[in-house]
Every structure is written in structure tokens, then in C-alpha cells.
Design a protein around this motif. Structure first.
Motif, PDB file in Angstrom:
ATOM      1  N   ASP A   1      52.274  42.073  38.932  1.00 27.47           N
ATOM      2  CA  ASP A   1      51.769  41.023  39.815  1.00 27.47           C
ATOM      3  C   ASP A   1      50.706  41.551  40.776  1.00 27.47           C
ATOM      4  O   ASP A   1      49.725  40.858  41.072  1.00 27.47           O
ATOM      5  CB  ASP A   1      52.923  40.400  40.604  1.00 27.47           C
ATOM      6  N   ARG A   2      50.881  42.757  41.271  1.00 28.18           N
ATOM      7  CA  ARG A   2      49.877  43.320  42.184  1.00 28.18           C
ATOM      8  C   ARG A   2      48.556  43.546  41.443  1.00 28.18           C
ATOM      9  O   ARG A   2      47.476  43.276  41.979  1.00 28.18           O
ATOM     10  CB  ARG A   2      50.389  44.629  42.801  1.00 28.18           C
ATOM     11  N   PHE A   3      48.642  44.045  40.212  1.00 27.14           N
ATOM     12  CA  PHE A   3      47.432  44.255  39.423  1.00 27.14           C
ATOM     13  C   PHE A   3      46.739  42.920  39.146  1.00 27.14           C
ATOM     14  O   PHE A   3      45.508  42.813  39.250  1.00 27.14           O
ATOM     15  CB  PHE A   3      47.779  44.959  38.112  1.00 27.14           C
ATOM     16  N   CYS A   4      47.514  41.897  38.785  1.00 32.32           N
ATOM     17  CA  CYS A   4      46.931  40.577  38.515  1.00 32.32           C
ATOM     18  C   CYS A   4      46.268  40.000  39.760  1.00 32.32           C
ATOM     19  O   CYS A   4      45.170  39.436  39.700  1.00 32.32           O
ATOM     20  CB  CYS A   4      48.005  39.630  37.993  1.00 32.32           C
ATOM     21  N   ALA A   5      46.940  40.135  40.910  1.00 31.16           N
ATOM     22  CA  ALA A   5      46.382  39.604  42.156  1.00 31.16           C
ATOM     23  C   ALA A   5      45.068  40.292  42.502  1.00 31.16           C
ATOM     24  O   ALA A   5      44.079  39.639  42.858  1.00 31.16           O
ATOM     25  CB  ALA A   5      47.392  39.767  43.279  1.00 31.16           C
ATOM     26  N   GLU A   6      45.036  41.616  42.396  1.00 34.08           N
ATOM     27  CA  GLU A   6      43.821  42.359  42.721  1.00 34.08           C
ATOM     28  C   GLU A   6      42.708  42.051  41.728  1.00 34.08           C
ATOM     29  O   GLU A   6      41.531  42.037  42.098  1.00 34.08           O
ATOM     30  CB  GLU A   6      44.139  43.852  42.762  1.00 34.08           C
TER      31      GLU A   6
ATOM     32  N   PHE B   1      54.818  45.677  27.034  1.00 34.64           N
ATOM     33  CA  PHE B   1      54.208  45.686  28.360  1.00 34.64           C
ATOM     34  C   PHE B   1      52.953  44.819  28.383  1.00 34.64           C
ATOM     35  O   PHE B   1      52.745  44.023  29.314  1.00 34.64           O
ATOM     36  CB  PHE B   1      53.882  47.121  28.771  1.00 34.64           C
ATOM     37  N   ASN B   2      52.120  44.941  27.366  1.00 36.19           N
ATOM     38  CA  ASN B   2      50.868  44.177  27.342  1.00 36.19           C
ATOM     39  C   ASN B   2      51.115  42.690  27.115  1.00 36.19           C
ATOM     40  O   ASN B   2      50.368  41.850  27.628  1.00 36.19           O
ATOM     41  CB  ASN B   2      49.940  44.737  26.258  1.00 36.19           C
ATOM     42  N   LYS B   3      52.158  42.354  26.381  1.00 32.80           N
ATOM     43  CA  LYS B   3      52.497  40.937  26.208  1.00 32.80           C
ATOM     44  C   LYS B   3      52.900  40.326  27.548  1.00 32.80           C
ATOM     45  O   LYS B   3      52.453  39.227  27.908  1.00 32.80           O
ATOM     46  CB  LYS B   3      53.623  40.811  25.190  1.00 32.80           C
TER      47      LYS B   3
ATOM     48  N   ARG C   1      51.269  37.068  32.253  1.00 37.79           N
ATOM     49  CA  ARG C   1      51.233  36.960  33.711  1.00 37.79           C
ATOM     50  C   ARG C   1      49.800  36.800  34.212  1.00 37.79           C
ATOM     51  O   ARG C   1      49.530  36.036  35.147  1.00 37.79           O
ATOM     52  CB  ARG C   1      51.872  38.211  34.319  1.00 37.79           C
ATOM     53  N   LEU C   2      48.878  37.531  33.589  1.00 40.04           N
ATOM     54  CA  LEU C   2      47.481  37.464  34.013  1.00 40.04           C
ATOM     55  C   LEU C   2      46.885  36.084  33.763  1.00 40.04           C
ATOM     56  O   LEU C   2      46.069  35.597  34.552  1.00 40.04           O
ATOM     57  CB  LEU C   2      46.674  38.534  33.269  1.00 40.04           C
ATOM     58  N   GLU C   3      47.310  35.448  32.668  1.00 38.83           N
ATOM     59  CA  GLU C   3      46.823  34.097  32.385  1.00 38.83           C
ATOM     60  C   GLU C   3      47.238  33.124  33.487  1.00 38.83           C
ATOM     61  O   GLU C   3      46.469  32.232  33.868  1.00 38.83           O
ATOM     62  CB  GLU C   3      47.347  33.625  31.030  1.00 38.83           C
ATOM     63  N   ILE C   4      48.447  33.282  34.013  1.00 37.97           N
ATOM     64  CA  ILE C   4      48.920  32.418  35.096  1.00 37.97           C
ATOM     65  C   ILE C   4      48.058  32.598  36.339  1.00 37.97           C
ATOM     66  O   ILE C   4      47.626  31.631  36.975  1.00 37.97           O
ATOM     67  CB  ILE C   4      50.398  32.710  35.405  1.00 37.97           C
ATOM     68  N   TRP C   5      47.781  33.841  36.687  1.00 39.65           N
ATOM     69  CA  TRP C   5      46.974  34.138  37.877  1.00 39.65           C
ATOM     70  C   TRP C   5      45.532  33.642  37.687  1.00 39.65           C
ATOM     71  O   TRP C   5      44.928  33.102  38.616  1.00 39.65           O
ATOM     72  CB  TRP C   5      46.983  35.628  38.161  1.00 39.65           C
ATOM     73  N   GLN C   6      44.976  33.825  36.487  1.00 40.32           N
ATOM     74  CA  GLN C   6      43.593  33.414  36.245  1.00 40.32           C
ATOM     75  C   GLN C   6      43.439  31.893  36.294  1.00 40.32           C
ATOM     76  O   GLN C   6      42.445  31.379  36.800  1.00 40.32           O
ATOM     77  CB  GLN C   6      43.135  33.962  34.891  1.00 40.32           C
ATOM     78  N   LYS C   7      44.425  31.170  35.784  1.00 39.43           N
ATOM     79  CA  LYS C   7      44.382  29.706  35.868  1.00 39.43           C
ATOM     80  C   LYS C   7      44.509  29.244  37.319  1.00 39.43           C
ATOM     81  O   LYS C   7      43.867  28.271  37.737  1.00 39.43           O
ATOM     82  CB  LYS C   7      45.491  29.102  35.025  1.00 39.43           C
ATOM     83  N   LEU C   8      45.311  29.965  38.083  1.00 41.08           N
ATOM     84  CA  LEU C   8      45.532  29.590  39.474  1.00 41.08           C
ATOM     85  C   LEU C   8      44.261  29.750  40.304  1.00 41.08           C
ATOM     86  O   LEU C   8      43.945  28.907  41.155  1.00 41.08           O
ATOM     87  CB  LEU C   8      46.663  30.432  40.056  1.00 41.08           C
ATOM     88  N   TYR C   9      43.497  30.818  40.036  1.00 43.50           N
ATOM     89  CA  TYR C   9      42.308  31.100  40.850  1.00 43.50           C
ATOM     90  C   TYR C   9      41.006  30.914  40.080  1.00 43.50           C
ATOM     91  O   TYR C   9      39.931  31.259  40.583  1.00 43.50           O
ATOM     92  CB  TYR C   9      42.381  32.524  41.402  1.00 43.50           C
ATOM     93  N   ASN C  10      41.094  30.424  38.824  1.00 42.43           N
ATOM     94  CA  ASN C  10      39.912  30.096  38.027  1.00 42.43           C
ATOM     95  C   ASN C  10      38.961  31.287  37.896  1.00 42.43           C
ATOM     96  O   ASN C  10      37.765  31.194  38.198  1.00 42.43           O
ATOM     97  CB  ASN C  10      39.172  28.891  38.627  1.00 42.43           C
ATOM     98  N   VAL C  11      39.500  32.410  37.463  1.00 41.42           N
ATOM     99  CA  VAL C  11      38.704  33.617  37.227  1.00 41.42           C
ATOM    100  C   VAL C  11      39.046  34.146  35.843  1.00 41.42           C
ATOM    101  O   VAL C  11      40.015  33.714  35.207  1.00 41.42           O
ATOM    102  CB  VAL C  11      38.975  34.702  38.290  1.00 41.42           C
ATOM    103  N   SER C  12      38.242  35.066  35.368  1.00 43.90           N
ATOM    104  CA  SER C  12      38.502  35.709  34.073  1.00 43.90           C
ATOM    105  C   SER C  12      38.186  37.189  34.179  1.00 43.90           C
ATOM    106  O   SER C  12      37.363  37.601  35.007  1.00 43.90           O
ATOM    107  CB  SER C  12      37.655  35.060  32.970  1.00 43.90           C
TER     108      SER C  12
END
Length: 403
Positions: free
Chosen positions: A111-116, A259-261, A266-277
Motif C-alpha cells: 500500500d505504501r508503494f502504491c500510494a507513493e 506477490f505481483n498478482k 492493489r495498484l489498480e485500485i489506487w490508480q482508479k482512485l487517483y486517475n493515474v497510471s
């Protein structure tokens, strides 16, 4: 390659020295691989009258270019598999610990990696603590644990102080005004309100299958004759060793895939939330399950760098990137019984440290990481330093699924 699974049963207090800050000698909370290695080597030397041959089992185990690797032995119960929490694990500050008695433990690495990656700060709150009208503040939660399905339990070694009187060597009587204390690991522990002998779980990795089988038989035949740690002449250090030889199998590729799955979802959730890629990469973690001794260009360091990995595996991968490093340091010394001298003081990277890497050429790293899991990385790996896990399973435990 064979793995000898060791179960060490304490029959007297164990003085496994860690630090001597003054008149009190502190004990470690585990049995270091160097202690196990020294005890077995010393016993073999006594059997051979200190005259081992250049091609005998002793040389293959301790002297050859690829010696046996003696891993640390960590406290356990009922011979359950013991694991070490990564430093990225956290729990509620108010009532830390595993469920159901406490507020639960979860991991923050993904989660920290996704947020950053999305340009956001990450400041997690403990949901269980919030439910109980707490403020949800969390703090690092470390140590050893065992698991039974989805039930997790913290494991630690209990200790006590033994106070002794100094002896006048000339008169063989007690010396006035000389008292010292030894901190020791207890020989028993309470499990389900019943006293049981303290148990520790370790392993020995041996490259030669026939040698591993002979060592296993030797340890089982002489398992009650070894002494670990200091104070042996005072009745400390009596243990019983039980050994079981199995084939060493790596699941490095499966661990990286899992791990990558988890990270991708998780990264897809964060990217949809903040509209980034972000650019697609394959990621893996190196988790220290024992203290490590690292050098980078002959300088001591606490970080495993991409160049260190490329040198270790002989891989020319310019895409390898270190995305995060969570580590701390300490110092370690010891006593070399063979030389009768103190060992050098080494800067160590403490166990539990985590390093997150990303690469575009993951296929070139599977064999390298598998080798690293078997042999460790850094200096003094035969003594148990630098042992690693690749993509620790606890990184899959997210905040909403605290255990």
C-alpha cells in the motif's frame, strides 16, 4: 542440495551472549547459526583429537570453498514452522498484537508503494482500534510468529537473570565485592498452562547429499552431547538436537508470481482512485530473515543495491531498480573458539529488513534469487548471516484483512 531441519530442545538455561554493557551479560532472543556451527565443529574436532584430514567430512562442512550453511535457530512451539515478521508490519499502538486478543497486525509495504506511485502520502490507521473508539494509531510490530491456517501467534524466548559471585582464582574462594549477572534463555516455557522444554528451530544446508545424510545420522546419534553458548562449566548450555534431512526445494518463482498478482490488483485500485497510471514492471522483495553483513565497493552498508545484486548473480540488467529500502543497523562481535580470540566487530543490517526491487527482465532473475535463498548474501553466510526470503508471504496481509 539437502536441508537438515534442526530442532533444539533446551535442557538447561542457555547463555547465548549478545552484548556485555557492564556487569550484566545480555542474551540474544535466538540461537545464532555461528553458535550451532561452533558447537558441532568443536565436537567433531574433539573426536578427531584436533587433527582433521584435508578430505574428511569436517573439511567439507567447515573449510571447503562451499561449506555447509548453518542458519539461526528461532524459538517455536510443538515444532511448528517459525517465521520472522518484516519491518513493514504494523499494529495498533494501543493494543498491539495478533487477533483475536489484540487489534491485529497488517503489512504496509504494497500500500505504501502504491500510494507513493500515485503521488500520495500513506498514513494507515488500525480499523480494529477505530471500532473500539481508539485513535487508530499504529507502530511497527516485529518478532517471530507461527501460524495455523488463518490463526497467527507471536512467539518469543523468555529470559531470566542468574547472579553469580566472582571467584578468586588463587585461593579458589569467593571474591569480595565481585558480583555479576548472566542473562539466559529459560530452559522451559508455559504452553497452554503447561510447562514444556523450550524449543528452537533451525536448519543446515549441505550441498552434498551423502554428506548431509551422514551429518543427520551423526546429530541424531550424538544429539544429547552438544553444549551451546557460554557457562558450560557451570551447567549451562545443555541441549538435545533432533535432525531430519529433506530435499531443499525453492518456490521462488511461485512467490514472485503471487506477490505481483497482489501488487497489481492493489495498484489498480489506487490508480482508479487517483486517475493515474504507471509503467508495468515486475517486482520482488528481498526480506532478511537473519542479520546481514554487506559491503559495497569495500565499504560497509545497510542497503542491498542493484549493483550488488547484479554482481552477485552476474546479470547485466540495467532495468533493475531499488524502489524502497526499510532497514536498520546494529553491531555484532563474538568469540572464535578455534583461534581463542574475539571476532572483529561488524556492522550488521538487522533481520526483518525489506528491499523492494523492480525489473523488466524478471526471467533472468529467477535462478539468481533461488540461489540467494539457498546461500544467502553478504559476508559470513556459512554462520547464518545474510539469509533471505524472497517475497515474504506476510506482505499479502492488507489493512482491511489484519490478522
Amino acid at each position: 542440495m539437502k536441508e537438515i531441519k534442526l530442532t533444539i530442545i533446551a535442557e538447561s538455561p542457555l547463555a547465548i551472549g549478545r552484548k556485555k554493557p557492564g556487569s550484566v551479560s545480555e542474551a540474544a532472543d535466538f540461537i545464532a547459526g555461528s553458535v550451532i556451527r561452533g558447537a558441532i565443529a568443536g565436537y567433531l574436532l574433539r573426536l578427531s583429537n584436533n587433527q582433521p584430514q584435508s578430505d574428511d567430512d569436517f573439511s567439507q562442512l567447515f573449510v571447503d570453498e562451499n561449506p555447509a550453511i548453518f542458519a539461526n535457530a528461532y524459538p517455536t512451539q510443538n515444532q511448528a514452522e517459525v517465521k520472522l515478521l518484516p519491518v513493514t508490519a504494523v499494529s495498533a499502538k494501543a493494543k498491539s498484537g495478533f487477533l483475536p486478543d489484540n487489534c491485529g497486525v497488517f503489512d504496509t509495504l504494497i500500500d505504501r508503494f502504491c500510494a507513493e506511485s500515485c503521488g500520495q502520502l500513506y498514513d494507515p490507521k488500525c480499523p480494529k482500534d477505530l471500532e473500539n473508539n481508539g485513535d487508530g494509531r499504529v507502530e511497527p510490530f516485529n518478532g517471530f510468529y507461527i501460524s495455523h491456517g488463518k490463526q497467527y501467534q507471536s512467539i518469543s524466548a523468555s529470559k531470566r537473570l542468574l547472579t553469580r559471585v566472582g571467584i578468586n582464582r588463587r585461593r579458589a574462594t569467593s571474591e569480595e565485592q565481585i558480583l555479576y549477572s548472566l542473562e539466559v534463555l529459560n530452559e522451559s516455557q508455559v504452553v497452554d498452562q503447561v510447562h514444556q522444554p523450550s524449543q528452537y528451530q533451525g536448519s543446515i544446508l549441505v550441498g552434498d547429499d551423502a554428506l548431509a545424510n551422514r551429518l543427520t545420522q551423526f546429530l541424531n546419534n550424538h544429539g544429547d552431547r552438544f553444549r551451546l553458548g557460554g557457562g558450560v562449566s557451570r551447567g549451562l548450555g545443555r541441549v538435545k538436537l533432533q535432525a531430519k534431512c529433506v530435499n531443499w526445494q525453492s518456490q521462488t518463482k511461485q512467490q514472485i508470481d503471487k506477490f505481483n498478482k497482489k501488487l497489481k490488483n492493489r495498484l489498480e485500485i489506487w490508480q482508479k482512485l487517483y486517475n493515474v497510471s504507471t509503467e508495468p514492471h515486475t517486482y520482488f522483495t528481498i526480506n532478511l530473515k537473519s542479520d546481514g553483513i554487506f559491503r559495497d565497493n569495500w565499504r560497509r552498508t545497510t542497503v542491498i543495491t542493484p549493483q550488488m545484486l547484479r554482481d552477485f548473480g552476474g546479470v547485466a540488467d540495467d532495468s533493475l531498480t531499488l524502489h524502497a529500502a526499510y532497514s536498520s543497523y546494529d553491531y555484532v562481535s563474538g568469540w572464535n573458539a578455534a583461534w581463542g580470540l574475539m571476532k572483529d566487530i561488524d556492522l550488521i543490517t538487522t533481520k526483518g529488513s525489506v528491499y523492494l526491487f523492480g525489473t523488466e527482465q524478471i526471467d533472468t532473475w529467477y535462478n539468481v534469487l533461488e540461489k540467494m535463498e539457498a546461500q544467502g548474501i553478504g559476508d559470513r553466510t556459512s554462520e547464518g548471516f545474510g539469509q533471505v526470503d524472497i517475497c515474504h508471504e506476510f506482505h499479502h496481509v492488507f489493512r482491511e484483512n489484519a490478522v
